[in-house]
Design a protein around this motif. Structure first.
Motif, PDB file in Angstrom:
ATOM      1  N   TYR A 123       0.830  -1.198   0.000  1.00 17.55           N
ATOM      2  CA  TYR A 123       0.000   0.000   0.000  1.00 17.55           C
ATOM      3  C   TYR A 123       0.872   1.258   0.000  1.00 17.55           C
ATOM      4  CZ  TYR A 123      -3.090   3.746   1.206  1.00 17.55           C
ATOM      5  OH  TYR A 123      -3.752   4.940   1.179  1.00 17.55           O
ATOM      6  N   ASN A 124       1.952   1.250   0.764  1.00 15.41           N
ATOM      7  CA  ASN A 124       2.857   2.409   0.786  1.00 15.41           C
ATOM      8  C   ASN A 124       3.465   2.656  -0.591  1.00 15.41           C
ATOM      9  OD1 ASN A 124       2.359   2.890   3.490  1.00 15.41           O
ATOM     10  ND2 ASN A 124       4.150   1.751   4.187  1.00 15.41           N
ATOM     11  N   TYR A 125       3.851   1.585  -1.283  1.00 14.85           N
ATOM     12  CA  TYR A 125       4.398   1.717  -2.637  1.00 14.85           C
ATOM     13  C   TYR A 125       3.344   2.268  -3.589  1.00 14.85           C
ATOM     14  CZ  TYR A 125       6.451   0.452  -7.121  1.00 14.85           C
ATOM     15  OH  TYR A 125       6.939   0.482  -8.397  1.00 14.85           O
ATOM     16  N   PHE A 126       2.157   1.690  -3.548  1.00 14.35           N
ATOM     17  CA  PHE A 126       1.045   2.166  -4.386  1.00 14.35           C
ATOM     18  C   PHE A 126       0.751   3.635  -4.106  1.00 14.35           C
ATOM     19  CE2 PHE A 126      -3.454   3.129  -3.531  1.00 14.35           C
ATOM     20  CZ  PHE A 126      -3.898   3.309  -4.818  1.00 14.35           C
ATOM     21  N   ASP A 127       0.705   4.003  -2.825  1.00 17.37           N
ATOM     22  CA  ASP A 127       0.396   5.380  -2.439  1.00 17.37           C
ATOM     23  C   ASP A 127       1.472   6.347  -2.930  1.00 17.37           C
ATOM     24  OD1 ASP A 127      -1.268   7.290  -1.089  1.00 17.37           O
ATOM     25  OD2 ASP A 127       0.249   7.362   0.515  1.00 17.37           O
ATOM     26  N   THR A 128       2.732   5.928  -2.853  1.00 20.79           N
ATOM     27  CA  THR A 128       3.823   6.775  -3.339  1.00 20.79           C
ATOM     28  C   THR A 128       3.712   6.979  -4.844  1.00 20.79           C
ATOM     29  OG1 THR A 128       5.274   5.982  -1.580  1.00 20.79           O
ATOM     30  CG2 THR A 128       6.339   7.003  -3.477  1.00 20.79           C
ATOM     31  N   MET A 129       3.419   5.913  -5.590  1.00 25.22           N
ATOM     32  CA  MET A 129       3.248   6.039  -7.047  1.00 25.22           C
ATOM     33  C   MET A 129       2.073   6.953  -7.377  1.00 25.22           C
ATOM     34  SD  MET A 129       5.573   4.352  -8.641  1.00 25.22           S
ATOM     35  CE  MET A 129       6.775   4.676  -7.369  1.00 25.22           C
ATOM     36  N   MET A 178      -2.080   2.592 -11.150  1.00 26.30           N
ATOM     37  CA  MET A 178      -3.163   1.729 -11.622  1.00 26.30           C
ATOM     38  C   MET A 178      -2.667   0.319 -11.912  1.00 26.30           C
ATOM     39  SD  MET A 178      -5.250   4.240 -14.177  1.00 26.30           S
ATOM     40  CE  MET A 178      -6.621   3.127 -14.415  1.00 26.30           C
ATOM     41  N   LEU A 179      -1.401   0.193 -12.248  1.00 27.27           N
ATOM     42  CA  LEU A 179      -0.836  -1.103 -12.587  1.00 27.27           C
ATOM     43  C   LEU A 179      -0.307  -1.847 -11.371  1.00 27.27           C
ATOM     44  CD1 LEU A 179       1.013   0.144 -15.780  1.00 27.27           C
ATOM     45  CD2 LEU A 179      -1.127  -1.158 -15.698  1.00 27.27           C
ATOM     46  N   VAL A 180       0.129  -1.099 -10.339  1.00 24.96           N
ATOM     47  CA  VAL A 180       0.702  -1.747  -9.150  1.00 24.96           C
ATOM     48  C   VAL A 180      -0.282  -1.855  -7.995  1.00 24.96           C
ATOM     49  CG1 VAL A 180       3.048  -1.052  -9.759  1.00 24.96           C
ATOM     50  CG2 VAL A 180       1.712   0.369  -8.192  1.00 24.96           C
ATOM     51  N   VAL A 194       3.661   9.022 -11.136  1.00 23.19           N
ATOM     52  CA  VAL A 194       4.583   8.356 -12.057  1.00 23.19           C
ATOM     53  C   VAL A 194       3.795   7.568 -13.089  1.00 23.19           C
ATOM     54  CG1 VAL A 194       6.447   6.658 -12.214  1.00 23.19           C
ATOM     55  CG2 VAL A 194       6.338   8.199 -10.253  1.00 23.19           C
ATOM     56  N   GLU A 195       4.221   7.676 -14.354  1.00 26.81           N
ATOM     57  CA  GLU A 195       3.575   6.904 -15.415  1.00 26.81           C
ATOM     58  C   GLU A 195       4.396   5.666 -15.736  1.00 26.81           C
ATOM     59  OE1 GLU A 195       2.215   8.581 -18.986  1.00 26.81           O
ATOM     60  OE2 GLU A 195       0.947  10.059 -17.994  1.00 26.81           O
ATOM     61  N   ALA A 196       3.738   4.682 -16.308  1.00 29.40           N
ATOM     62  CA  ALA A 196       4.445   3.495 -16.784  1.00 29.40           C
ATOM     63  C   ALA A 196       5.364   3.903 -17.932  1.00 29.40           C
ATOM     64  CB  ALA A 196       3.441   2.444 -17.229  1.00 29.40           C
ATOM     65  N   GLU A 197       6.357   3.074 -18.224  1.00 30.24           N
ATOM     66  CA  GLU A 197       7.334   3.444 -19.246  1.00 30.24           C
ATOM     67  C   GLU A 197       6.747   3.452 -20.653  1.00 30.24           C
ATOM     68  OE1 GLU A 197      11.087   1.438 -18.995  1.00 30.24           O
ATOM     69  OE2 GLU A 197      11.001   1.441 -16.804  1.00 30.24           O
ATOM     70  N   ASP A 198       6.048   2.391 -21.033  1.00 29.08           N
ATOM     71  CA  ASP A 198       5.554   2.277 -22.409  1.00 29.08           C
ATOM     72  C   ASP A 198       4.033   2.299 -22.515  1.00 29.08           C
ATOM     73  OD1 ASP A 198       8.162   2.006 -23.403  1.00 29.08           O
ATOM     74  OD2 ASP A 198       8.174  -0.132 -22.949  1.00 29.08           O
ATOM     75  N   ILE A 199       3.353   2.131 -21.413  1.00 25.67           N
ATOM     76  CA  ILE A 199       1.894   2.111 -21.411  1.00 25.67           C
ATOM     77  C   ILE A 199       1.415   3.481 -20.931  1.00 25.67           C
ATOM     78  CG2 ILE A 199      -0.155   0.993 -20.456  1.00 25.67           C
ATOM     79  CD1 ILE A 199       1.591  -1.464 -19.918  1.00 25.67           C
TER      80      ILE A 199
END
Length: 188
Positions: A105-111, A127-129, A116-121
């Motif tokens: 949850y902490n990682y998701f919240d930080t993103m 939304m992805l993590v 931060v956007e995904a590299e190619d998507i």
């Protein structure tokens, strides 16, 4: 009712993710080797789908008893000892799931906070993590269910897959469930 719906949703998601990964990878191979082109986002999409498959599959494996473990010593113990070891194992795994749910949850919240956007998507990474806290939360839920079943005596310990027993069972029964022995008990 709710449990059956949850089971169907879990299984459906696993099937959908596996099918989508397979089709995307196959189409990428065809595009790359036949038409000398491809989608730049396909590898990242497959990686995220695989992550989702693993996170959902971990809890599904607990539910159906697919996870394997080394339990040769535990099986030598009396039923009470097996139950106690199973309870300790389930509680330790539950603590692990809670810690990783909080960390996920902490990682998701930080993103989410950083945007931060995904590299190619073209999607925000959160939304992805988001599957990380959801997956470990679902794992914790399944482990809590197992812990309760051990405490109430419905199961005798940690629900593990037993590959050796399955191999023996399949070698003793032939195709279609028929016994692998003659009527006098001799192997065929």
């Amino acid at each position: 009712m709710i449990e059956r719906l949850m089971n169907r949703l879990e299984e459906g998601l696993l099937i959908l993710l596996l099918a989508a990964m397979t089709l995307l990878t196959f189409s990428q191979v065809v595009l790359r080797y036949v038409f000398n082109t491809g989608w730049g986002w396909a590898l990242e999409a497959t990686t995220y789908m695989f992550g989702w498959l693993v996170m959902i599959g971990i809890s599904y494996g607990i539910k159906v008893g697919f996870h394997i473990g080394v339990d040769a010593l535990v099986k030598l113990l009396p039923k009470g000892g097996q139950r106690a070891i199973g309870l300790v194992a389930a509680l330790l795994c539950l603590a692990y799931a809670v810690i990783l749910t909080i960390g996920g949850y902490n990682y998701f919240d930080t993103m989410h906070m950083l945007g931060v956007e995904a590299e190619d998507i073209p999607l925000p990474r959160w939304m992805l993590v988001i599957i990380v806290p959801i997956g470990f939360g679902l794992l914790g839920f399944r482990l809590a269910q197992m812990t309760w079943r051990i405490l109430t005596g419905r199961i005798g310990g940690f629900n593990l897959g037993d590959e050796a027993a399955e191999v023996l069972r399949s070698s003793l029964t032939g195709p279609g469930g028929q016994s692998g022995t003659d009527s006098d008990g001799a192997p065929r």
